[in-house]
Design an enzyme around this catalytic site. Structure first.
Site, PDB file in Angstrom:
ATOM      1  N   LYS A  47      18.141   9.784  -5.361  1.00  0.00           N
ATOM      2  CA  LYS A  47      16.873  10.514  -5.532  1.00  0.00           C
ATOM      3  C   LYS A  47      15.754   9.488  -5.777  1.00  0.00           C
ATOM      4  CE  LYS A  47      14.323  14.209  -6.723  1.00  0.00           C
ATOM      5  NZ  LYS A  47      13.814  15.091  -5.682  1.00  0.00           N
ATOM      6  N   CYS A 140       7.139  12.122   1.307  1.00  0.00           N
ATOM      7  CA  CYS A 140       7.200  13.361   0.526  1.00  0.00           C
ATOM      8  C   CYS A 140       5.903  14.139   0.768  1.00  0.00           C
ATOM      9  CB  CYS A 140       7.366  13.054  -0.958  1.00  0.00           C
ATOM     10  SG  CYS A 140       7.328  14.548  -1.968  1.00  0.00           S
ATOM     11  N   LYS A 178      11.413   5.803   5.583  1.00  0.00           N
ATOM     12  CA  LYS A 178      11.643   7.234   5.839  1.00  0.00           C
ATOM     13  C   LYS A 178      10.331   7.895   6.246  1.00  0.00           C
ATOM     14  CE  LYS A 178      13.725  11.363   3.814  1.00  0.00           C
ATOM     15  NZ  LYS A 178      14.516  11.876   2.678  1.00  0.00           N
TER      16      LYS A 178
HETATM   17  C1  LIG Z   1      14.985  19.917  -3.251  1.00  0.00           C
HETATM   18  C2  LIG Z   1      14.752  18.701  -2.403  1.00  0.00           C
HETATM   19  C3  LIG Z   1      14.365  17.508  -2.999  1.00  0.00           C
HETATM   20  C4  LIG Z   1      14.139  16.369  -2.213  1.00  0.00           C
HETATM   21  N1  LIG Z   1      13.793  15.201  -2.807  1.00  0.00           N
HETATM   22  C5  LIG Z   1      13.605  14.092  -2.046  1.00  0.00           C
HETATM   23  C6  LIG Z   1      13.324  12.844  -2.654  1.00  0.00           C
HETATM   24  O1  LIG Z   1      13.270  12.699  -3.871  1.00  0.00           O
HETATM   25  N2  LIG Z   1      13.108  11.786  -1.838  1.00  0.00           N
HETATM   26  C7  LIG Z   1      13.185  11.877  -0.474  1.00  0.00           C
HETATM   27  O2  LIG Z   1      13.002  10.887   0.235  1.00  0.00           O
HETATM   28  N3  LIG Z   1      13.483  13.047   0.123  1.00  0.00           N
HETATM   29  C8  LIG Z   1      13.698  14.148  -0.628  1.00  0.00           C
HETATM   30  N4  LIG Z   1      14.028  15.326  -0.021  1.00  0.00           N
HETATM   31  C9  LIG Z   1      14.089  15.401   1.453  1.00  0.00           C
HETATM   32  C10 LIG Z   1      15.516  15.242   1.985  1.00  0.00           C
HETATM   33  O3  LIG Z   1      16.037  13.975   1.672  1.00  0.00           O
HETATM   34  C11 LIG Z   1      15.569  15.455   3.513  1.00  0.00           C
HETATM   35  O4  LIG Z   1      14.764  14.476   4.134  1.00  0.00           O
HETATM   36  C12 LIG Z   1      15.091  16.833   3.936  1.00  0.00           C
HETATM   37  O5  LIG Z   1      15.435  17.812   3.008  1.00  0.00           O
HETATM   38  C13 LIG Z   1      15.652  17.235   5.303  1.00  0.00           C
HETATM   39  O6  LIG Z   1      17.064  17.218   5.310  1.00  0.00           O
HETATM   40  P1  LIG Z   1      17.978  18.547   5.052  1.00  0.00           P
HETATM   41  O7  LIG Z   1      17.537  19.596   6.034  1.00  0.00           O
HETATM   42  O8  LIG Z   1      19.379  18.068   5.225  1.00  0.00           O
HETATM   43  O9  LIG Z   1      17.694  18.950   3.647  1.00  0.00           O
HETATM   44  C14 LIG Z   1      14.285  16.452  -0.799  1.00  0.00           C
HETATM   45  C15 LIG Z   1      14.692  17.663  -0.218  1.00  0.00           C
HETATM   46  C16 LIG Z   1      14.937  18.773  -0.992  1.00  0.00           C
HETATM   47  C17 LIG Z   1      15.394  20.051  -0.320  1.00  0.00           C
END
Ligand SMILES: Cc1cc2nc3c(=O)[nH]c(=O)nc-3n(C[C@H](O)[C@H](O)[C@H](O)COP(=O)(O)O)c2cc1C
Length: 399
Positions: A47, A140, A178
């Site tokens: 995270k 983000c 990213k």
């Molecule tokens: C609740 C939540 C918290 C997230 N926190 C972060 C984070 O702290 N840092 C980050 O780079 N991406 C964060 N993401 C993004 C995810 O790493 C990912 O890029 C995004 O959710 C798309 O992938 P998925 O469809 O598998 O969730 C977060 C996503 C969610 C759903």
């Protein structure tokens, strides 16, 4: 033939299989990362870690979900911020996890202010703790951009280049950037990161959204004491956006890629790999179904590769790319027409008739419960095959 290898390399990183946990709630603590490694994940992106001086205060609730009638997830919104654990917690955990799992790849996601020195200090901290790689979170889309960071950096190629260049100066470990999909064109930011000597690009972070409005209370969702903000969309609904972004970068740039967005089954991962990714990251599906999904993903991908005669992940990588191009280059010769493949399964529900009448070419009619497709009127658009709930209508080649 021996079983295909799931091992893969993403630039300088060697992975036991292509599955990593993406930065998010499933990697919010060292214990969760250890749990995931025990289950078979090849790597994890912690995270996002921030300098202790950056205040991270979450709201409650911070999620909203769009589900189908069977309560299966379609799309997920979050307005969660970054790790609330401090630098000391993460340096101790990174060192301990690497000691226990030396064969897994542990990536530290970092975000600092717009001051390059802060990024460099944090990069040094996680690198010294033993992180195998650093992922720069310049993507983000909620909360942080209003403070001038996150996607506020990722949406400006010059800023992406600046942060990447600054961290590159101090990072001896592989550097991942990213990217945010919340841009008109992903390529300028991707190019800026590559020019600044990023080793790997990962995409996508979440897509900015507003999940909905409660029509009883007129509160936007997720409602935090009656109000909301634009959040980040993830889960199955964003996979097409992620695939588009990853394939677009793969077609234009020579850079190793990690695909992210809406991956919950091995098939999703295989599609990202065929679109040019060397590995994938998963977040929402693990929140929804648990980290154990990696077992089925590994087994399913292995079986698929074997069935296709691919020696390993590398043999699948980018295989679909030559087939993605301009609209002008698409065939006008290969015409398809609607046909009822197994008419005995047709329930005469009439959805194809309505769709073709109001959204198509008036080629389908129903009389006495019998559906008829008029070949001369059919334009081959394919709409009826998608609205047919029983999969009775298919598109067949025709002269
Ligand atoms: C609740 C939540 C918290 C997230 N926190 C972060 C984070 O702290 N840092 C980050 O780079 N991406 C964060 N993401 C993004 C995810 O790493 C990912 O890029 C995004 O959710 C798309 O992938 P998925 O469809 O598998 O969730 C977060 C996503 C969610 C759903």
């Amino acid at each position: 033939m021996s079983d295909p290898s799931l091992e893969t390399t993403v630039g300088p990183l060697a992975l036991k299989n292509p599955f990593l946990l993406a930065s998010g709630p499933p990697t919010a603590s060292g214990e969760q990362i250890r749990h995931a490694f025990r289950l078979g994940w090849a790597g994890a992106v912690a995270k996002t870690i921030t300098p202790d001086t950056m205040e991270i205060q979450d709201v409650s609730p911070r999620f909203a979900a769009w589900k189908d009638e069977k309560a299966e997830l379609l799309g997920f919104e979050n307005i969660e911020l970054l790790s609330r654990k401090d630098e000391a917690y993460w340096t101790a955990e990174i060192a301990a996890i690497k000691r226990d799992y030396p064969d897994r790849v542990l990536i530290a996601s970092i975000m600092a202010s717009s001051e390059p020195g802060e990024w460099q200090d944090l990069a040094r901290t996680v690198q010294d703790a033993g992180a195998d790689a650093i992922e720069l979170n310049v993507s983000c889309p909620h909360g942080m951009p209003e403070r001038g960071v996150g996607a506020a950096i990722g949406q400006h190629p010059d800023l992406v280049g600046g942060v990447t260049r600054a961290v590159r100066k101090v990072a001896a470990v592989p550097l991942i950037v990213k990217l945010t999909p919340n841009v008109t064109d992903i390529l300028p930011a991707a190019e800026a990161a590559v020019q600044a000597r990023a080793d790997i690009l990962s995409a996508i972070n979440t897509v900015q959204c507003l999940m909905g409005i409660d029509l009883e209370t007129l509160e936007p969702r997720p409602s935090v004491a009656g109000s909301s903000t634009y959040g980040g969309y993830s889960g199955p609904a964003v996979k097409p956006i992620g695939l588009k972004v990853v394939s677009q970068i793969a077609r234009e740039l020579q850079v190793p890629l990690m695909g992210i967005g809406g991956i919950s089954r091995w098939q999703d991962a295989a599609e990202y790999i065929a679109a040019g990714a060397s590995a994938v990251q998963v977040c929402t599906a693990v929140m929804w179904e648990g980290a154990g999904i990696v077992r089925g993903m590994n087994a399913g991908l292995s079986g698929y590769l074997a069935g296709k005669g691919f020696s390993g992940v590398g043999a699948l990588r980018g295989r679909a790319l030559p087939r993605i191009g301009t609209h002008a280059a698409l065939s006008r010769e290969d015409r398809r027409f609607a046909a009822r493949e197994s008419p005995e399964r047709c329930t005469s529900c009439g959805r194809c008739v309505t769709a073709c009448r109001d959204g198509g070419y008036h080629a389908i009619s129903i009389a006495g419960g019998e559906v008829t497709i008029e070949r001369e009127r059919c334009d081959g658009c394919g709409l009826c095959s998608y609205v047919c709930p029983g999969g009775v209508i298919v598109m067949l080649p025709g002269a």
